[in-house]
Design a protein around this motif. Structure first.
Motif, PDB file in Angstrom:
ATOM      1  N   ASP A  94       0.820  -1.209   0.000  1.00 36.23           N
ATOM      2  CA  ASP A  94       0.000   0.000   0.000  1.00 36.23           C
ATOM      3  C   ASP A  94       0.857   1.263   0.000  1.00 36.23           C
ATOM      4  N   ALA A  95       1.908   1.274   0.809  1.00 38.81           N
ATOM      5  CA  ALA A  95       2.779   2.450   0.861  1.00 38.81           C
ATOM      6  C   ALA A  95       3.455   2.680  -0.484  1.00 38.81           C
ATOM      7  N   HIS A  96       3.879   1.602  -1.115  1.00 40.98           N
ATOM      8  CA  HIS A  96       4.521   1.715  -2.423  1.00 40.98           C
ATOM      9  C   HIS A  96       3.544   2.234  -3.465  1.00 40.98           C
ATOM     10  N   ALA A  97       2.316   1.778  -3.427  1.00 44.17           N
ATOM     11  CA  ALA A  97       1.326   2.191  -4.419  1.00 44.17           C
ATOM     12  C   ALA A  97       0.961   3.661  -4.280  1.00 44.17           C
ATOM     13  N   ARG A  98       0.934   4.163  -3.037  1.00 42.40           N
ATOM     14  CA  ARG A  98       0.408   5.511  -2.814  1.00 42.40           C
ATOM     15  C   ARG A  98       1.492   6.570  -2.642  1.00 42.40           C
ATOM     16  N   TRP A  99       2.710   6.168  -2.287  1.00 43.56           N
ATOM     17  CA  TRP A  99       3.748   7.178  -2.027  1.00 43.56           C
ATOM     18  C   TRP A  99       5.106   6.760  -2.606  1.00 43.56           C
ATOM     19  N   PRO A 100       5.166   6.376  -3.880  1.00 45.34           N
ATOM     20  CA  PRO A 100       6.453   6.013  -4.475  1.00 45.34           C
ATOM     21  C   PRO A 100       7.399   7.199  -4.612  1.00 45.34           C
ATOM     22  N   VAL A 101       6.862   8.415  -4.503  1.00 37.74           N
ATOM     23  CA  VAL A 101       7.718   9.609  -4.651  1.00 37.74           C
ATOM     24  C   VAL A 101       8.797   9.669  -3.579  1.00 37.74           C
ATOM     25  N   ALA A 102       8.629   8.925  -2.485  1.00 35.97           N
ATOM     26  CA  ALA A 102       9.677   8.903  -1.453  1.00 35.97           C
ATOM     27  C   ALA A 102      10.977   8.317  -1.984  1.00 35.97           C
ATOM     28  N   GLY A 103      10.899   7.565  -3.082  1.00 40.70           N
ATOM     29  CA  GLY A 103      12.097   6.963  -3.663  1.00 40.70           C
ATOM     30  C   GLY A 103      12.758   7.813  -4.716  1.00 40.70           C
ATOM     31  N   LEU A 104      12.265   9.026  -4.941  1.00 40.77           N
ATOM     32  CA  LEU A 104      12.824   9.905  -5.972  1.00 40.77           C
ATOM     33  C   LEU A 104      13.756  10.936  -5.361  1.00 40.77           C
ATOM     34  N   GLY A 105      14.673  11.448  -6.172  1.00 48.74           N
ATOM     35  CA  GLY A 105      15.635  12.439  -5.709  1.00 48.74           C
ATOM     36  C   GLY A 105      15.014  13.811  -5.556  1.00 48.74           C
ATOM     37  N   GLN A 106      15.599  14.604  -4.670  1.00 47.44           N
ATOM     38  CA  GLN A 106      15.065  15.933  -4.404  1.00 47.44           C
ATOM     39  C   GLN A 106      15.162  16.862  -5.612  1.00 47.44           C
ATOM     40  N   ASP A 107      16.167  16.701  -6.449  1.00 46.63           N
ATOM     41  CA  ASP A 107      16.274  17.575  -7.623  1.00 46.63           C
ATOM     42  C   ASP A 107      15.045  17.428  -8.515  1.00 46.63           C
ATOM     43  N   LEU A 108      14.621  16.188  -8.747  1.00 45.73           N
ATOM     44  CA  LEU A 108      13.430  15.959  -9.554  1.00 45.73           C
ATOM     45  C   LEU A 108      12.196  16.508  -8.861  1.00 45.73           C
ATOM     46  N   LEU A 109      12.043  16.227  -7.572  1.00 41.41           N
ATOM     47  CA  LEU A 109      10.847  16.653  -6.855  1.00 41.41           C
ATOM     48  C   LEU A 109      10.752  18.170  -6.754  1.00 41.41           C
ATOM     49  N   GLN A 110      11.869  18.850  -6.706  1.00 42.44           N
ATOM     50  CA  GLN A 110      11.839  20.306  -6.620  1.00 42.44           C
ATOM     51  C   GLN A 110      11.655  20.965  -7.981  1.00 42.44           C
ATOM     52  N   ASP A 111      12.152  20.346  -9.042  1.00 42.14           N
ATOM     53  CA  ASP A 111      12.228  21.040 -10.325  1.00 42.14           C
ATOM     54  C   ASP A 111      11.205  20.595 -11.369  1.00 42.14           C
ATOM     55  N   ALA A 112      10.566  19.427 -11.197  1.00 39.54           N
ATOM     56  CA  ALA A 112       9.578  18.964 -12.181  1.00 39.54           C
ATOM     57  C   ALA A 112       8.322  19.825 -12.082  1.00 39.54           C
ATOM     58  N   PRO A 113       7.837  20.375 -13.201  1.00 30.97           N
ATOM     59  CA  PRO A 113       6.736  21.335 -13.127  1.00 30.97           C
ATOM     60  C   PRO A 113       5.338  20.736 -13.103  1.00 30.97           C
ATOM     61  N   THR A 114       5.174  19.462 -13.440  1.00 26.49           N
ATOM     62  CA  THR A 114       3.826  18.888 -13.481  1.00 26.49           C
ATOM     63  C   THR A 114       3.808  17.489 -12.866  1.00 26.49           C
ATOM     64  N   PRO A 115       2.647  17.050 -12.376  1.00 25.28           N
ATOM     65  CA  PRO A 115       2.538  15.683 -11.862  1.00 25.28           C
ATOM     66  C   PRO A 115       2.891  14.626 -12.899  1.00 25.28           C
ATOM     67  N   ASP A 116       2.564  14.867 -14.169  1.00 24.23           N
ATOM     68  CA  ASP A 116       2.867  13.887 -15.207  1.00 24.23           C
ATOM     69  C   ASP A 116       4.367  13.643 -15.337  1.00 24.23           C
ATOM     70  N   GLN A 117       5.166  14.681 -15.100  1.00 18.94           N
ATOM     71  CA  GLN A 117       6.615  14.533 -15.236  1.00 18.94           C
ATOM     72  C   GLN A 117       7.238  13.816 -14.043  1.00 18.94           C
ATOM     73  N   ILE A 118       6.501  13.714 -12.970  1.00 20.99           N
ATOM     74  CA  ILE A 118       6.956  12.929 -11.822  1.00 20.99           C
ATOM     75  C   ILE A 118       6.439  11.500 -11.914  1.00 20.99           C
ATOM     76  N   ALA A 119       5.290  11.330 -12.548  1.00 20.60           N
ATOM     77  CA  ALA A 119       4.647  10.008 -12.588  1.00 20.60           C
ATOM     78  C   ALA A 119       5.520   8.960 -13.254  1.00 20.60           C
ATOM     79  N   GLY A 120       6.212   9.324 -14.350  1.00 21.99           N
ATOM     80  CA  GLY A 120       7.055   8.346 -15.044  1.00 21.99           C
ATOM     81  C   GLY A 120       8.145   7.789 -14.158  1.00 21.99           C
ATOM     82  N   PRO A 121       9.013   8.636 -13.588  1.00 23.37           N
ATOM     83  CA  PRO A 121      10.033   8.123 -12.666  1.00 23.37           C
ATOM     84  C   PRO A 121       9.439   7.423 -11.446  1.00 23.37           C
ATOM     85  N   ALA A 122       8.320   7.931 -10.929  1.00 16.74           N
ATOM     86  CA  ALA A 122       7.711   7.298  -9.758  1.00 16.74           C
ATOM     87  C   ALA A 122       7.262   5.875 -10.079  1.00 16.74           C
TER      88      ALA A 122
END
Length: 318
Positions: free
Chosen positions: A230-258
């Protein structure tokens, strides 16, 4: 006093549901709350993103909990608007509202059409915004014409005492800087070495004796595999780097790496366990490290089950 708070995740639930859960958390024994402040969720799959300041007024009225939120006060919001919103909440609910500020994410801030600034410029803008907010809370008429522009602004509705203004920091470097100007530190759950580094840096930078609070992302289900699934399904963004999380402008651009994050990539980044004694141990570690409040951000499924299980088995053990 040790505070175990409940975090309202606007990315995962509609605001009406969060209000119901806030009441349940209070009734179960959680003694404080906080909430996220996003325009977009991290990914489209998370699916929600209510307006924090509207929701906070309702939550403060519906419960007796204290509440706070974290925002970036210089792009999507203007610092004078943040100062007014915070002052209004603090006037209506004395001593029950606090504000934390940080340098933000393009995900939320770039909707205004501004070019996304460098981290150094965002820091400089944040520091100016903090001075503007404090001056407005003090009743001054503010004109400021540097990175942040304010013209003849004055707050006519102010609380008897301004709310605490925390600085948000994920790294030791930022924590040291925050220690020089903030009333307190807000950080996220770390492993012991990382937690120690952030605390020591904050104190070294001028934060000695100031309050420190931590938001910890947790997963729980009676079955260990279910908790991780459940945690993996709902919060995979915890596994992404801060540069991506700070600089990606849309949810779609985070969804692929997530979508490429595996459950094992989240170990050490989320506090996931079916063992409630382990959750209590994590909390005791936070308090031993010097944090006065821990806000639990539940990222699994079954929020009522989480609230009730922690009320029965975790809160009494802390």
């Amino acid at each position: 006093m040790k505070v175990v708070g409940w975090h309202a995740s606007h990315e995962l639930y509609p605001p009406s549901e969060l209000l119901r859960l806030a009441r349940r958390a209070e009734g179960a024994g959680f003694t404080a709350g906080m909430c996220s402040d996003h325009f977009h969720p991290w990914t489209p799959q998370q699916g929600e993103s209510g307006f924090a300041f509207s929701w906070l007024g309702a939550a403060l009225q519906a419960t007796r909990l204290s509440f706070g939120n974290v925002c970036c006060p210089f792009m999507r919001y203007h610092p004078a608007v943040v100062a007014q919103a915070a002052a209004t909440l603090a006037e209506m609910f004395p001593g029950r509202y606090w504000l934390a500020v940080g340098t933000g994410q393009a995900l939320n801030e770039s909707i205004t059409g501004w070019a996304w600034p460098t981290k150094a410029e965002r820091r400089a803008r944040l520091r100016e915004a903090v001075d503007v907010i404090r001056a407005l809370w003090a009743g001054e008429t503010v004109t400021h014409t540097e990175l942040v522009t304010v013209t003849d602004a004055k707050l006519y509705t102010r609380p008897a005492a301004p709310p605490l203004l925390f600085g948000a920091a994920l790294t030791a470097e930022t924590a040291e800087w925050v220690g020089s100007w903030a009333d307190g530190l807000l950080t996220v759950g770390h492993e012991p070495d990382g937690r120690r580094a952030v605390v020591e840096a904050f104190r070294r930078g001028g934060g000695a004796g100031k309050p420190m609070v931590v938001q910890a992302a947790v997963g729980y289900a009676p079955d260990e595999d279910e908790a991780w699934r459940d945690a993996h399904a709902r919060w995979p963004v915890a596994g992404l780097g801060q540069d991506l999380l700070q600089d990606a402008p849309t949810p779609d651009q985070i969804a692929g790496p997530a979508g490429k994050v595996r459950a094992e990539d989240l170990r050490g980044k989320l506090r996931v366990s079916a063992d409630l004694a382990r959750h209590a141990e994590w909390l005791r570690g936070d308090f031993a490290a010097g944090f006065g409040a821990v806000y639990l951000h539940f990222v699994g499924r079954g929020p009522e089950r989480f609230i009730d299980a922690f009320a029965d088995h975790v809160l009494p053990a802390c």
